[in-house]
Design a protein around this motif. Structure first.
Motif, PDB file in Angstrom:
ATOM      1  N   ALA A 239       2.596   6.060  -2.796  1.00  0.00           N
ATOM      2  CA  ALA A 239       3.703   6.921  -3.249  1.00  0.00           C
ATOM      3  C   ALA A 239       3.738   6.882  -4.948  1.00  0.00           C
ATOM      4  N   LEU A 240       3.434   5.865  -5.538  1.00  0.00           N
ATOM      5  CA  LEU A 240       3.059   5.732  -7.063  1.00  0.00           C
ATOM      6  C   LEU A 240       1.974   6.683  -7.542  1.00  0.00           C
ATOM      7  N   LYS A 241       0.936   7.114  -6.709  1.00  0.00           N
ATOM      8  CA  LYS A 241       0.051   7.859  -7.137  1.00  0.00           C
ATOM      9  C   LYS A 241       0.541   9.254  -7.370  1.00  0.00           C
ATOM     10  N   VAL A 242       1.349   9.549  -6.499  1.00  0.00           N
ATOM     11  CA  VAL A 242       2.052  11.029  -6.613  1.00  0.00           C
ATOM     12  C   VAL A 242       3.199  11.064  -7.551  1.00  0.00           C
ATOM     13  N   MET A 243       3.716   9.952  -7.668  1.00  0.00           N
ATOM     14  CA  MET A 243       4.867   9.875  -8.996  1.00  0.00           C
ATOM     15  C   MET A 243       4.135  10.202 -10.378  1.00  0.00           C
ATOM     16  N   LYS A 244       3.058   9.503 -10.319  1.00  0.00           N
ATOM     17  CA  LYS A 244       2.269   9.496 -11.638  1.00  0.00           C
ATOM     18  C   LYS A 244       1.616  10.808 -12.002  1.00  0.00           C
TER      19      LYS A 244
ATOM     20  N   GLN B 257       1.001  -1.210  -0.095  1.00  0.00           N
ATOM     21  CA  GLN B 257      -0.134  -0.041  -0.017  1.00  0.00           C
ATOM     22  C   GLN B 257       0.814   1.256   0.209  1.00  0.00           C
ATOM     23  N   SER B 258       2.198   1.173   0.717  1.00  0.00           N
ATOM     24  CA  SER B 258       2.889   2.267   0.442  1.00  0.00           C
ATOM     25  C   SER B 258       3.500   2.572  -0.728  1.00  0.00           C
ATOM     26  N   VAL B 259       3.780   1.390  -1.447  1.00  0.00           N
ATOM     27  CA  VAL B 259       4.094   1.764  -2.961  1.00  0.00           C
ATOM     28  C   VAL B 259       2.952   2.370  -3.611  1.00  0.00           C
ATOM     29  N   ARG B 260       1.996   1.687  -3.598  1.00  0.00           N
ATOM     30  CA  ARG B 260       0.809   2.401  -4.379  1.00  0.00           C
ATOM     31  C   ARG B 260       0.511   3.751  -4.078  1.00  0.00           C
TER      32      ARG B 260
ATOM     33  N   CYS C  52      11.472   8.199  -2.792  1.00  0.00           N
ATOM     34  CA  CYS C  52      12.192   7.960  -1.860  1.00  0.00           C
ATOM     35  C   CYS C  52      11.361   6.600  -1.173  1.00  0.00           C
ATOM     36  N   LEU C  53       9.979   6.906  -0.877  1.00  0.00           N
ATOM     37  CA  LEU C  53       8.980   5.875  -0.143  1.00  0.00           C
ATOM     38  C   LEU C  53       8.792   4.664  -1.167  1.00  0.00           C
ATOM     39  N   TYR C  54       8.820   5.074  -2.368  1.00  0.00           N
ATOM     40  CA  TYR C  54       8.533   3.900  -3.376  1.00  0.00           C
ATOM     41  C   TYR C  54       9.830   2.923  -3.279  1.00  0.00           C
ATOM     42  N   ALA C  55      11.145   3.380  -3.363  1.00  0.00           N
ATOM     43  CA  ALA C  55      12.111   3.016  -3.084  1.00  0.00           C
ATOM     44  C   ALA C  55      12.182   1.955  -1.908  1.00  0.00           C
ATOM     45  N   GLY C  56      12.087   2.520  -0.909  1.00  0.00           N
ATOM     46  CA  GLY C  56      12.248   2.085   0.581  1.00  0.00           C
ATOM     47  C   GLY C  56      11.241   0.939   0.601  1.00  0.00           C
ATOM     48  N   ALA C  57       9.849   1.256   0.152  1.00  0.00           N
ATOM     49  CA  ALA C  57       8.830   0.092   0.342  1.00  0.00           C
ATOM     50  C   ALA C  57       9.234  -0.998  -0.579  1.00  0.00           C
TER      51      ALA C  57
END
Length: 291
Positions: A140-145, A135-138, A161-166
């Motif tokens: 973070a990906l919303k913001v990246m997209k 869920q952390s990845v999802r 950073c969160l995407y990478a860490g998760a």
């Protein structure tokens, strides 16, 4: 003519609920360019909603979370429609480890204001701590997209950073295939974040953690880790997580005195810091160097 104006205003209110909202992206980026003294002076000179919001952000940047919460609460008391202030309260609560209360507020904000991207970042941090890394990845990906044009620089970088860490945590807990698919996303996304904001403490911490935790065959390098982590605390001496990773590094090097010193520093700054307590307990659910 009057009917046309009324319909236009009605459309603004009912369809685009953020028409009267603060220009949060601009304000977040302005807050990153001025210090706390400047922010206090700006409010004294002109106690506008915008200046007070920037002051709340300045307190957050200095890890003065209680003061930040007080500023945001005052804003919300004066105008319950300032949803940005509601986020500020939730972010202050998150940093004070009141995760359940913060999560409820953030979920409500995202539901009513899906284009307010700082809320996604705050919630992604909570999901990370709760070990819901997918869920952390999802989030973070919303913001990246959403793209840089719709997100302030610091939160956009935090998303990487969160995407990478998760992704790294998913790889750690997964099998061989997961390690291949998710593990390779860690360094590349941190490097993308570094290009955007080289002096971000989140980026420095992320790279320092990568070089600390990655096997040597995958790029692990203790000297590089030490350099990045020390630079992170030089820029932000209140960044507890960076002290924890430095403590782990020195334990790996066999320097028990430095391990104790840096871990104690982290716990002094933030007695409820999840990474510090995890390291102190030896459970290491967020990964310990060499563990």
């Amino acid at each position: 003519m009057k009917k046309i104006v009324f319909l236009a205003l009605a459309a603004c209110f009912f369809i685009f609920s953020d028409c009267l909202a603060l220009e949060w992206k601009k304000l977040h980026e302005q807050a990153d360019k001025q210090d706390l003294v400047q922010s206090v002076a700006a409010v004294q000179n002109n106690p506008s909603v915008e200046n007070n919001y920037i002051l709340g952000l300045a307190y957050l940047n200095q890890h003065r979370d209680k003061e930040a919460g007080q500023v945001f609460r005052k804003l919300l008391e004066n105008d319950p429609k300032v949803i940005e202030a509601e986020w500020g309260i939730a972010e202050a609560l998150r940093r004070q480890h009141k995760l359940e209360q913060a999560e409820k507020m953030l979920s409500a904000i995202i539901k009513t204001q899906p284009a307010f991207y700082p809320a996604y970042i705050s919630l992604a941090y909570i999901k990370y701590i709760q070990m819901d890394f997918e869920q952390s990845v999802r989030l973070a990906l919303k913001v990246m997209k959403a793209g840089r044009g719709k997100v302030d620089l610091s939160n956009y970088v935090r998303a990487y950073c969160l995407y990478a860490g998760a992704k790294g945590m998913i790889a750690h807990y997964g099998g061989v295939l997961s390690k291949l698919l998710n593990g390779t996303a860690v360094k590349s996304n941190l490097e993308a974040a570094q290009k955007l904001q080289p002096n971000s403490t989140g980026v420095l911490f992320g790279l320092g953690s990568f070089y600390l935790l990655a096997p040597r065959i995958a790029g692990g390098n203790l000297d590089k880790s030490e350099t990045y982590l020390k630079e992170a605390i030089r820029i932000d001496p209140f960044f507890a997580d960076a002290y924890v990773r430095l403590a782990q590094l020195y334990k790996l090097k066999g320097n028990s005195a430095a391990f104790t010193r840096y871990l104690d520093k982290a716990l002094t700054l933030d007695p409820r810091n999840e990474l510090a307590l995890d390291t102190q307990s030896g459970v290491c659910k967020y990964i310990c160097a060499g563990g």
